[in-house]
Structure formats: C-alpha cells, structure tokens
Design an enzyme around this catalytic site. Structure first.
Site, PDB file in Angstrom:
ATOM      1  N   HIS A 161       0.866  -1.173   0.000  1.00 55.42           N
ATOM      2  CA  HIS A 161       0.000   0.000   0.000  1.00 55.42           C
ATOM      3  C   HIS A 161       0.906   1.227   0.000  1.00 55.42           C
ATOM      4  CE1 HIS A 161      -2.807   3.000   1.650  1.00 55.42           C
ATOM      5  NE2 HIS A 161      -3.798   2.185   1.329  1.00 55.42           N
ATOM      6  N   CYS A 189      -4.638   2.281  -3.836  1.00 52.48           N
ATOM      7  CA  CYS A 189      -3.403   2.828  -3.261  1.00 52.48           C
ATOM      8  C   CYS A 189      -2.236   1.864  -3.468  1.00 52.48           C
ATOM      9  CB  CYS A 189      -3.574   3.157  -1.787  1.00 52.48           C
ATOM     10  SG  CYS A 189      -4.735   4.499  -1.478  1.00 52.48           S
ATOM     11  N   ASP A 201       3.329  -3.703   7.979  1.00 54.61           N
ATOM     12  CA  ASP A 201       2.019  -3.078   7.838  1.00 54.61           C
ATOM     13  C   ASP A 201       0.979  -4.185   8.031  1.00 54.61           C
ATOM     14  OD1 ASP A 201      -0.357  -1.924   7.084  1.00 54.61           O
ATOM     15  OD2 ASP A 201       0.262  -1.446   5.035  1.00 54.61           O
ATOM     16  N   GLN A 227      -4.212  -4.694   7.021  1.00 53.89           N
ATOM     17  CA  GLN A 227      -5.121  -5.608   6.351  1.00 53.89           C
ATOM     18  C   GLN A 227      -5.140  -6.985   7.005  1.00 53.89           C
ATOM     19  OE1 GLN A 227      -6.885  -4.049   3.754  1.00 53.89           O
ATOM     20  NE2 GLN A 227      -8.198  -5.738   4.329  1.00 53.89           N
ATOM     21  N   LYS A 241     -10.523  -0.654  10.338  1.00 51.92           N
ATOM     22  CA  LYS A 241     -10.622  -1.875   9.541  1.00 51.92           C
ATOM     23  C   LYS A 241     -11.035  -3.083  10.374  1.00 51.92           C
ATOM     24  CE  LYS A 241      -7.156  -0.515   6.074  1.00 51.92           C
ATOM     25  NZ  LYS A 241      -7.974  -0.405   4.865  1.00 51.92           N
TER      26      LYS A 241
END
Length: 414
Positions: free
Chosen positions: A129, A372, A207, A210, A233
């Site tokens: 991302h 993104c 990251d 997600q 999220k």
C-alpha cells in the site's frame, strides 16, 4: 488421537450486530463487499463509545477529578487490551496514532530519517500500500539511501529468490512489508523477510492494517521490530490506529510530533521528552476513539480470530469458484489457501468503475480503482481493478449477488 473442534462462525447471526447492514440500497438489501477499505461497526462498539461520552469523558492524564480519572482508566485499559491483541511484551510499547498510515510515517521519520544515508538500502515489496511505500521512498531520497523492491511472481506472491541480489546493493537497513496485501489478499511470508532483515542487521517494519482484522497477530512470533494497524478496519472507529515497536528502538528514537503531553520538562534552554508511550503521543489523544478501539477488540476476541480467518478462507474459495464461470473475467492473485478474504478481478472490455456502478444498482458495494497500490497495478499491466473483500458479516448470498451482478454488467455493456 484427539481432534480439536474448530469453532464455526455464524455470519448470518452476527449481521444482526451491524445496524448499517439492515438497510436497502436501490431497493435491494445491502451486500457490503468493501471491508478491505473499512469495516462496518457493530452495535456493541457504538454503544461503548456513546456510554463513554455520556458518563466518563474528560481529558486523560491531566486531572485528578472523577471524570478525568475514569477517562484515563478507560483510555489506558484500551491500550492494555490492544497491546495484548498483538501479544506485545508491554503495553508501553503500544502507541496510539491516527491510523496505520501515521504509524508507518512515524517509523519512517523518527527512525529512518535519523539512521539512513548513502550506501544504505531500504526494501519494500511490489505489493505495498502507498502508506508503506511512499514514506520509505521519500526518506530514502532525502537521505541518499538506495530504494529497492521485492518483486512479485506471476502468481501474485513475493519472489524471495532475488533477496541476495538486493543485499549486494549496499548495507540493508530497513525491510518494510505488509502481512496481507490489501489489493490481492496475498498472505506474505513476513517471518522469512524479518529473519532475512535481522540476518543483515536491518529492522523489519510490518504493515498489518489488512491482517489484524482477519487473523491472529503475534508480534513476538513474527519477530518484527515495528507493526502498524488501524481501528477502522477491525470494526472500530476511524481516527485512531496503533504502532507497536520494540521498546529499545522506541526509546532510542526522537519524537515525531512535539507539543503538549509528550514532554518531561520544558525550559528556555532545553526540553526533554516523556517516557514511552507518551513521548510519541503529543496533544489531546483520540480518547473516545481509543475506547471504541478497545471495544472492537473485545468484540473480535469474543468471536475468535481463528474463526474469522477460516470463514473468510471458505468465502474466498467459494467466490473464486463462483466467479470463475463469469464470461470475460480476469482474476488476480494466488490460490485460495494463500490469500485472505479478498478477490480482485477485471471484466474484459468494461472499466472497473462501470462494473462497480452496475453492482451498486444491485445493492452490491465493491471497490474499483488502484487501491493505493499503483506499483502493483503497473506490475499487473492495468490502471485499476475491481475488488470484493469479505469479513465476519459476509455471507455466501453476498457472493452470489456479486456473481449475478457481474452477469448483468456483461449484459449491459455487451
């Protein structure tokens, strides 16, 4: 040999917890298939925030009156639960931010900007991302460090065969990778990337925006040095996220924002910083949002991350099989067992935005765009894709309606 029973998630029952899913769009029940960008909110989380505002709201760490003490207790209690959610060794290593993007920028600026220079190498992946790509690209350019990518295979997985070649470019300092791709759903071998980073004296930045909503996260098992994720999220509110970092690294870093609350002592000659985590939490905190974050964690823990992960795995396998018979569809990404609950695709001869518009007529909400992830789109040879993403409230009927909506799009556009 005893067989451990796997708890099965009842998505149809859980849907009753989400008021927004009870409405109709264009006269049809809402099929929300855009959870990768943001999740819908359960009534339990919404009520926790409302109750906090109605009974306990005050600024934290600054007052000795009852409301301030209640507010501080709720705020720090949320920090404790969120730290435990990712198995952090200490809640003092868990820093509240606005979102995962700010968490990753914090690391890029407060760690990378001070430690990178000519001859050093920063590595990201082709699946990143922009939040975990652009900050490292920018900091590398400012410091003169080299910027490299781990490439993608045609099957949508990271190609680890090129890692040795990257290390010949200079001294490896940072390896930044997502645990789950927001565009393809690929589950990445972060443990292997972290081991490679540490073998060469580099730090690992993960990251997990997600991943955290959809599978158990254990920073100690991953072996990473920093991990970022967002509340919105995982059924929490927007405006709050978290950064976990190794205590020794966080203590060695300079602060990212300056101002109230993050100081120890201010004098004309010099200002000194407060202890962790406060050193990185300047200004009024996202207090109610953190309380909502903690309530969302409680909600997910009550369901079970293992059950959520298995539910999404079943859905994505069903979706790939179901969508595979749609004429002119191009599916992207790895096999079902190697991805989370995300299906990206394009329809031959139909722009993704047009596909999404037709689906909206049918009450089906998906995402269309570059997500993104423009370097990934370039690798796929497209400017955009359609993306359907699942969560604990997604049912097979939603996938069936997606399938039928794509057939209608094919009919509408010939």
């Amino acid at each position: 040999m005893a067989v451990e029973a796997r708890t099965k998630l009842d998505a149809q029952k859980l849907r009753a917890d989400f008021p927004i899913l009870q409405q109709e769009i264009n006269g049809k029940p809402l099929a929300y298939l855009d959870s990768a960008v943001t999740a819908q909110k359960p009534r339990q989380m919404l009520e926790a925030m409302t109750q906090f505002y109605e009974t306990s709201y005050g600024n934290v760490h600054r007052g000795v009156y009852a409301l301030a003490e209640r507010s501080t207790e709720a705020f720090e209690g949320a920090r404790d639960r969120i730290a435990k959610f990712v198995n952090a060794p200490s809640s003092r290593e868990l820093i509240f931010t606005r979102n995962a993007t700010e968490s990753l920028n914090l690391v890029a600026y407060a760690y990378g900007l001070a430690r990178l220079g000519p001859g050093d190498v920063v590595v990201v992946t082709e699946l990143e991302h922009h939040s975990n790509f652009v900050p490292w690209q920018y900091v590398a350019k400012r410091t003169g460090a080299s910027f490299r990518m781990v490439r993608l295979t045609d099957g949508g997985e990271l190609d680890l065969d090129g890692l040795d070649e990257i290390t010949r470019d200079g001294e490896l300092k940072v390896v930044a990778a997502n645990l789950v791709s927001n565009a393809l759903g690929t589950v990445n071998p972060v443990e292997k990337l972290t081991a490679w980073a540490h073998e060469h004296g580099a730090v690992s930045v993960v990251d997990a925006a997600q991943a955290a909503p959809h599978r158990p996260i254990d920073v100690q098992a991953l072996g990473c040095d920093f991990l970022a994720f967002s509340a919105h999220k995982l059924c929490g509110p927007s405006g709050v996220g978290a950064l976990w970092g190794r205590r020794d690294l966080l203590e060695s870093m300079e602060p990212f924002n300056l101002g109230g609350h993050m100081i120890r002592k201010v004098q004309f000659e010099e200002t000194t910083w407060g202890d962790l985590p406060h050193k990185f939490e300047a200004g009024t905190a996202p207090i109610a949002e953190a309380v909502g974050f903690g309530a969302a964690i409680d909600y997910l823990n009550g369901i079970g991350l293992d059950a959520i992960e298995q539910h999404e795995h079943d859905l994505v396998a069903y979706a790939l099989e179901r969508l595979g018979d749609v004429p002119g569809i191009q599916l992207y990404g790895p096999a079902p067992e190697k991805r989370a609950g995300i299906v990206s695709f394009n329809m031959e001869g139909i722009h993704p935005h047009d596909v999404a518009q037709v689906l909206d007529w049918e009450g089906v909400a998906i995402r269309a765009g570059h997500h993104c992830c423009q370097p990934l789109m370039a690798r796929l040879g497209v400017s955009a894709t359609n993306r359907a993403s699942f969560y604990l409230y997604t049912v097979q009927e939603d996938v069936d309606r997606l399938h039928d909506g794509l057939l209608r799009a094919r009919k509408v556009f010939g």
